[in-house]
Motif scaffolding. Structure first.
Motif, PDB file in Angstrom:
ATOM      1  N   ALA A   1       0.828  -1.209   0.000  1.00  0.00           N
ATOM      2  CA  ALA A   1       0.000   0.000   0.000  1.00  0.00           C
ATOM      3  C   ALA A   1       0.861   1.257   0.000  1.00  0.00           C
ATOM      4  CB  ALA A   1      -0.938  -0.005   1.210  1.00  0.00           C
TER       5      ALA A   1
ATOM      6  N   PHE B   1       2.469   1.649  -3.551  1.00  0.00           N
ATOM      7  CA  PHE B   1       1.547   2.051  -4.620  1.00  0.00           C
ATOM      8  C   PHE B   1       0.997   3.452  -4.410  1.00  0.00           C
ATOM      9  CE2 PHE B   1       1.269  -2.552  -5.546  1.00  0.00           C
ATOM     10  CZ  PHE B   1       1.469  -2.501  -6.912  1.00  0.00           C
ATOM     11  N   SER B   2       0.714   3.810  -3.146  1.00  0.00           N
ATOM     12  CA  SER B   2       0.164   5.144  -2.890  1.00  0.00           C
ATOM     13  C   SER B   2       1.173   6.227  -3.267  1.00  0.00           C
ATOM     14  CB  SER B   2      -0.242   5.285  -1.426  1.00  0.00           C
ATOM     15  OG  SER B   2       0.881   5.213  -0.577  1.00  0.00           O
TER      16      SER B   2
ATOM     17  N   SER C   1      -5.451   4.737  -4.999  1.00  0.00           N
ATOM     18  CA  SER C   1      -5.221   3.569  -4.143  1.00  0.00           C
ATOM     19  C   SER C   1      -6.429   3.309  -3.259  1.00  0.00           C
ATOM     20  CB  SER C   1      -3.973   3.784  -3.276  1.00  0.00           C
ATOM     21  OG  SER C   1      -2.822   3.958  -4.059  1.00  0.00           O
ATOM     22  N   TYR C   2      -6.979   4.370  -2.701  1.00  0.00           N
ATOM     23  CA  TYR C   2      -8.157   4.256  -1.836  1.00  0.00           C
ATOM     24  C   TYR C   2      -9.349   3.695  -2.611  1.00  0.00           C
ATOM     25  CZ  TYR C   2     -12.247   5.845   0.824  1.00  0.00           C
ATOM     26  OH  TYR C   2     -13.450   5.911   1.478  1.00  0.00           O
TER      27      TYR C   2
ATOM     28  N   SER D   1      -9.047  -0.020  -3.437  1.00  0.00           N
ATOM     29  CA  SER D   1      -9.243  -0.883  -2.264  1.00  0.00           C
ATOM     30  C   SER D   1     -10.714  -0.978  -1.885  1.00  0.00           C
ATOM     31  CB  SER D   1      -8.414  -0.364  -1.083  1.00  0.00           C
ATOM     32  OG  SER D   1      -8.877   0.888  -0.626  1.00  0.00           O
TER      33      SER D   1
ATOM     34  N   PHE E   1      -4.775  -3.703   2.171  1.00  0.00           N
ATOM     35  CA  PHE E   1      -4.413  -2.541   1.367  1.00  0.00           C
ATOM     36  C   PHE E   1      -5.190  -1.318   1.843  1.00  0.00           C
ATOM     37  CE2 PHE E   1      -4.240   0.248  -2.284  1.00  0.00           C
ATOM     38  CZ  PHE E   1      -2.984   0.020  -2.816  1.00  0.00           C
TER      39      PHE E   1
ATOM     40  N   VAL F   1      -3.824   2.163   3.419  1.00  0.00           N
ATOM     41  CA  VAL F   1      -4.148   3.487   2.873  1.00  0.00           C
ATOM     42  C   VAL F   1      -4.683   4.400   3.972  1.00  0.00           C
ATOM     43  CG1 VAL F   1      -5.736   4.732   1.339  1.00  0.00           C
ATOM     44  CG2 VAL F   1      -4.542   2.704   0.513  1.00  0.00           C
TER      45      VAL F   1
END
Length: 377
Positions: A257, A260-261, A269-270, A273, A306, A310
């Motif tokens: 996480a 990727f964020s 990303s949020y 998920s 994940f 985030v």
């Protein structure tokens, strides 16, 4: 301090407090219900005790961490995990089980904020997000190990919890030796460090609401998903046994996480998920075949870890003056949502069945898509 060394201590402790002490309940629930004669409503109430204990413990952690130190709270978390699971192992009825679940649930609230504080104090700025999210991924490791142990021990849930207790003690010793004492012992500075501004709180309302909604929507999966599989005749026994392991192994992906964020942004990303988390429940509600169950488990395991990763980054970035508060607030609200989710899920499932309940909870989870981190967070 080398963040890898800290991760080696923190990840297994989170595996104990979250994977063993908290989320293992849903895995062994079918055996508990049969052994202790517990109906879905009572099972939901007992599950909510764990989340409620978490809420209380995380508040206490945020209030007293500056006084007792993050290291001490981590060690107390390990003790409550071991105590709670040892009580569960000797439970003779719903009341004793509830007490054990309650005490074990305290460990989760006591363990998360201190690690954020330790990371802030001992890890370089550019490595903190990944350290936080990898330690958070301990939940998936604990979930996978729980599934493995249940396969080998079959329905002997008492021995399972005794072994969990032993592992908790071993990992407590590891943390005792590795986690350093705080650098700053000035009580005045510690008190000021707990302060958060009104502006930060007002700006964090999307984080607050999304955490509550996601807590509600995820509670049913953790508590009742495996119990649902036991009631579907077309699902092979082998898949039911592997279900929790699949969730846990998929959760390891959630450790990325932080990576990727930083690459695609916190908002994408949020949203990814949240979509995957809702889809995992929707699959269980709409389809009852092997493929859908496997995809659902992978989607839930990866997206839940994940998503929490985030929320950690979102919270810490929102409350830059206090990283432990920034981590603790979304986790507190996530658990508060899970209290209501467990209670509602048990009642709703008795009224409309597990499949329809999962559809309702999936739709609830999608509501979280209307909330988003502010730019720059």
């Amino acid at each position: 301090m080398d963040p890898k060394k800290l991760i080696m201590a923190g990840l297994p402790m989170i595996a104990v407090t979250y994977g063993f002490a908290r989320f293992s309940y849903g895995l062994v629930l079918p055996y508990l219900r049969e052994s202790l004669d517990i109906n879905p409503s009572v099972a939901g109430i007992i599950s909510s005790l764990s989340y409620l204990a978490y809420c209380i413990a995380i508040i206490l952690a945020m209030l007293y961490m500056k006084k007792v130190g993050s290291r001490m709270l981590i060690l107390i978390a390990g003790i409550t995990a071991a105590m709670g699971m040892s009580i569960i192992s000797i439970a003779g009825g719903a009341i004793t089980l509830g007490i054990g679940i309650w005490i074990a649930g305290l460990s989760t609230g006591l363990s998360s904020p201190p690690y954020a504080e330790v990371i802030k104090e001992w890890v370089d700025q550019d490595q903190r997000s990944q350290a936080n999210t990898w330690i958070n991924a301990g939940t998936s490791l604990g979930t996978a190990l729980t599934g493995v142990m249940v396969i080998f021990l079959a329905d002997n849930w008492r021995l399972t919890y005794l072994l969990f207790t032993l592992l908790a003690i071993i990992i407590w010793i590891v943390n005792y030796k590795i986690i350093p004492k705080t650098k700053d012992t000035n009580k005045i500075r510690q008190t000021q460090a707990f302060h958060v501004t009104k502006r930060e709180l007002v700006a964090a309302y999307p984080l607050i609401l999304s955490s509550l909604v996601l807590g509600i929507s995820s509670a049913a999966y953790w508590t009742f998903s495996r119990d649902l599989l036991f009631q579907i005749e077309t699902i092979p026994e082998a898949l039911i046994q592997l279900f929790w392991i699949i969730i846990g192994l998929a959760g390891v992906l959630g450790g990325f996480a932080g990576y990727f964020s930083s690459r695609i942004g916190l908002l994408p990303s949020y949203r990814i998920s949240v979509l995957l988390l809702g889809a995992s429940s929707l699959l269980l509600g709409l389809f009852t075949n092997v493929l859908s169950v496997v995809i659902s488990a992978i989607a839930f395991g990866s997206s839940y870890i994940f998503m929490t990763g985030v929320l950690i980054i979102w919270g810490i970035n929102s409350f830059k003056t206090n990283s432990s508060f920034g981590l603790g607030l979304p986790f507190l609200l996530l658990a508060l949502g899970q209290v209501f989710g467990s209670l509602i899920g048990g009642v709703v499932s008795e009224g409309i069945g597990y499949e329809n309940m999962f559809i309702v909870f999936a739709m609830t989870g999608f509501i979280a898509l209307i909330f988003k981190p502010e730019k720059g967070v």
